[in-house]
Scaffold this motif. Structure first.
Motif, PDB file in Angstrom:
ATOM      1  N   SER A 279     -19.353   8.741   7.318  1.00  0.00           N
ATOM      2  CA  SER A 279     -18.619   9.593   8.268  1.00  0.00           C
ATOM      3  C   SER A 279     -19.588  10.402   9.110  1.00  0.00           C
ATOM      4  N   GLN A 280     -20.818  10.519   8.620  1.00  0.00           N
ATOM      5  CA  GLN A 280     -21.791  11.319   9.382  1.00  0.00           C
ATOM      6  C   GLN A 280     -22.446  10.530  10.518  1.00  0.00           C
ATOM      7  N   ILE A 281     -22.200   9.215  10.561  1.00  0.00           N
ATOM      8  CA  ILE A 281     -22.831   8.414  11.619  1.00  0.00           C
ATOM      9  C   ILE A 281     -21.929   8.429  12.859  1.00  0.00           C
ATOM     10  N   ASP A 282     -22.504   8.855  13.962  1.00  0.00           N
ATOM     11  CA  ASP A 282     -21.737   9.046  15.194  1.00  0.00           C
ATOM     12  C   ASP A 282     -21.020   7.767  15.644  1.00  0.00           C
ATOM     13  N   GLY A 283     -19.712   7.846  15.776  1.00  0.00           N
ATOM     14  CA  GLY A 283     -18.943   6.735  16.351  1.00  0.00           C
ATOM     15  C   GLY A 283     -18.459   5.688  15.357  1.00  0.00           C
ATOM     16  N   VAL A 284     -18.955   5.713  14.113  1.00  0.00           N
ATOM     17  CA  VAL A 284     -18.520   4.712  13.129  1.00  0.00           C
ATOM     18  C   VAL A 284     -17.188   5.165  12.523  1.00  0.00           C
ATOM     19  N   ILE A 285     -16.206   4.255  12.519  1.00  0.00           N
ATOM     20  CA  ILE A 285     -14.901   4.605  11.922  1.00  0.00           C
ATOM     21  C   ILE A 285     -14.852   4.016  10.519  1.00  0.00           C
ATOM     22  N   VAL A 286     -14.634   4.871   9.532  1.00  0.00           N
ATOM     23  CA  VAL A 286     -14.577   4.386   8.147  1.00  0.00           C
ATOM     24  C   VAL A 286     -13.125   4.104   7.765  1.00  0.00           C
ATOM     25  N   PRO A 287     -12.897   3.113   6.900  1.00  0.00           N
ATOM     26  CA  PRO A 287     -11.514   2.797   6.516  1.00  0.00           C
ATOM     27  C   PRO A 287     -10.952   3.887   5.605  1.00  0.00           C
ATOM     28  N   ALA A 288      -9.637   4.054   5.651  1.00  0.00           N
ATOM     29  CA  ALA A 288      -9.021   5.094   4.821  1.00  0.00           C
ATOM     30  C   ALA A 288      -7.658   4.616   4.338  1.00  0.00           C
ATOM     31  N   ASP A 289      -7.284   5.090   3.155  1.00  0.00           N
ATOM     32  CA  ASP A 289      -5.942   4.803   2.662  1.00  0.00           C
ATOM     33  C   ASP A 289      -4.911   5.595   3.462  1.00  0.00           C
ATOM     34  N   ARG A 290      -3.685   5.035   3.587  1.00  0.00           N
ATOM     35  CA  ARG A 290      -2.563   5.834   4.084  1.00  0.00           C
ATOM     36  C   ARG A 290      -2.100   6.709   2.914  1.00  0.00           C
ATOM     37  N   THR A 291      -1.159   7.626   3.167  1.00  0.00           N
ATOM     38  CA  THR A 291      -0.716   8.469   2.048  1.00  0.00           C
ATOM     39  C   THR A 291       0.052   7.642   1.012  1.00  0.00           C
TER      40      THR A 291
END
Ligand SMILES: Cc1ncc(COP(=O)(O)O)c(C=O)c1O
Length: 391
Positions: A279-291
């Motif tokens: 998450s600290q790398i500029d512009g990279v989108i990390v995958p995430a769970d929905r609720t």
């Protein structure tokens, strides 16, 4: 260039699997028999399904699931192009045509809002995919399928151990609600038997027909005939296939299944660590769970920024000894689906699927990965982006 230090995936076989294989070899019964039956019972229980039917791989499980759902030549099945080619191929194996709808970028899965526009009088089923193990919006899609009287098949090749929230209860993928779920047991998956597949369902009649079709349409299986004290003549009640799993594979699968909850916990820890670092790398989108999802993190796919060349990043990481893969392929971009009759299933623009392939980067993910490995991968990615932007 250095030798590969961090592979994309690694199977976790140990002493238990070795002993299980030896036990089966010594038993003298190596093809579909008691180990397959026990593996099916344990797999069904793990998923919360009434029945599990073992087959040789996920591709044939999808083929059988579509056949028993009534899919016929000349009909259409709504699915995604953004998937491993086997998803579309299984539909073609029934003589039907895959009609591709686009995905959402947040979970890389079928966009339920696009399904209704794809339904025609020829539509025979919907086949969703839980891509990379991340759960699709299956409850919404199941409700839509029901409204239109369409059977639903889920390609859960990657999703063993992933969960969705049903009311206030977490349910594992494969716990059926009016659908058939198909799993892969290939070595890229969490639970592997070398190759292998499994179908779960709550419907006893469907399970019986799947069992018939996987073994040549034979009314009495080898084990029943072998165990009978009476002479038994079998019948071949419909044209079937040889899609059996062996007892050697099932014995490995049983050991893997016993370890699966631990594997899922480990993958979730690794995903959290990745998230914190990447998450600290500029512009990279990390995958995430929905609720309403808890993924098994079979694969970990980030999205690269638009200004970044995917191939160059992958090469830079390979030069650092790190294996990666680009985002999930799109069937409609492959020669097999871009000409002839197959191309007629490409009716809608698929911009998100294409973006996900072009900007996606699948990073190493396996149970034995250490925090140091993860640090190495994350810094290699950060450096690759920095170097590219400096040019
Ligand atoms: C989404 C998806 N569907 C189907 C398959 C085919 O699985 P198998 O190799 O077990 O036939 C795969 C394999 O990677 C997959 O990722």
């Amino acid at each position: 260039m250095c030798a590969l230090r961090i592979p994309l995936a690694k199977v976790a076989f140990g002493r238990l699997e070795e002993e299980a294989v030896t036990r089966v070899l010594r038993s003298g019964w190596v093809t579909q028999g008691p180990e397959v039956a026990a593996f099916e019972r344990e797999f069904a229980e793990f998923c919360g399904a009434r029945h599990a039917v073992a087959v040789s791989n996920c591709t044939v499980s999808l083929h059988l699931a579509l056949l028993v759902s009534g899919v016929k030549p000349g009909q259409e099945v709504i699915t995604v192009s953004h998937s491993f080619i086997a998803t579309a191929n299984a539909i073609r194996h029934c003589g039907a045509l895959p009609v591709f709808v686009d995905i959402r970028l947040d979970d890389l899965n079928m966009d339920p809002a696009l399904i209704e526009a794809a339904i025609t009088p020829k539509t025979a089923a919907i086949m969703l995919v839980h891509q990379l193990g991340m759960p699709a919006r299956s409850a919404e899609i199941a409700a839509l399928a029901k409204r239109h009287g369409l059977p639903l098949v889920e390609d859960a090749a990657c999703a063993i151990g992933s969960e969705t929230l049903d009311g206030n209860q977490w349910q594992r993928i494969g716990a059926p609600f009016d659908k058939l779920s198909c799993f892969s047991l290939h070595p890229r998956k969490l639970l592997s038997t070398g190759d292998g597949g499994m179908i779960t369902t709550d419907d006893a009649d469907l399970a019986a027909r799947l069992r018939l079709l996987r073994q040549h349409g034979m009314s009495v299986n080898d084990q029943q005939r072998h165990q009978s004290q009476q002479v038994v003549f079998e019948e071949y009640v419909e044209v079937g296939f040889n899609y059996r799993l062996t007892d050697i594979q099932a014995a490995i699968g049983r050991c893997q299944l016993a370890r699966l909850p631990q594997m899922v916990v480990r993958r979730r820890e690794l995903a959290e660590l990745y998230r914190a670092k990447l998450s600290q790398i500029d512009g990279v989108i990390v995958p995430a769970d929905r609720t309403d999802t808890r993924t098994n993190w079979q694969s970990y796919c980030v999205m690269l920024p638009e200004d970044i060349d995917q191939r160059q990043v992958m090469q830079a990481m390979l030069d650092d000894g790190i294996a990666t893969r680009r985002g999930v392929m799109n069937a409609h971009r492959e020669p097999a689906y871009s000409r002839g009759e197959e191309a007629t299933g490409v009716r809608f623009p698929l911009p998100v699927s294409e973006t996900a392939q072009d900007r996606g980067l699948i990073l190493p993910m396996f149970d034995q990965m250490t925090e140091q490995d993860l640090e190495t991968v994350s810094s290699s990615l950060a450096n690759a982006l920095r170097r590219q932007r400096a040019h």
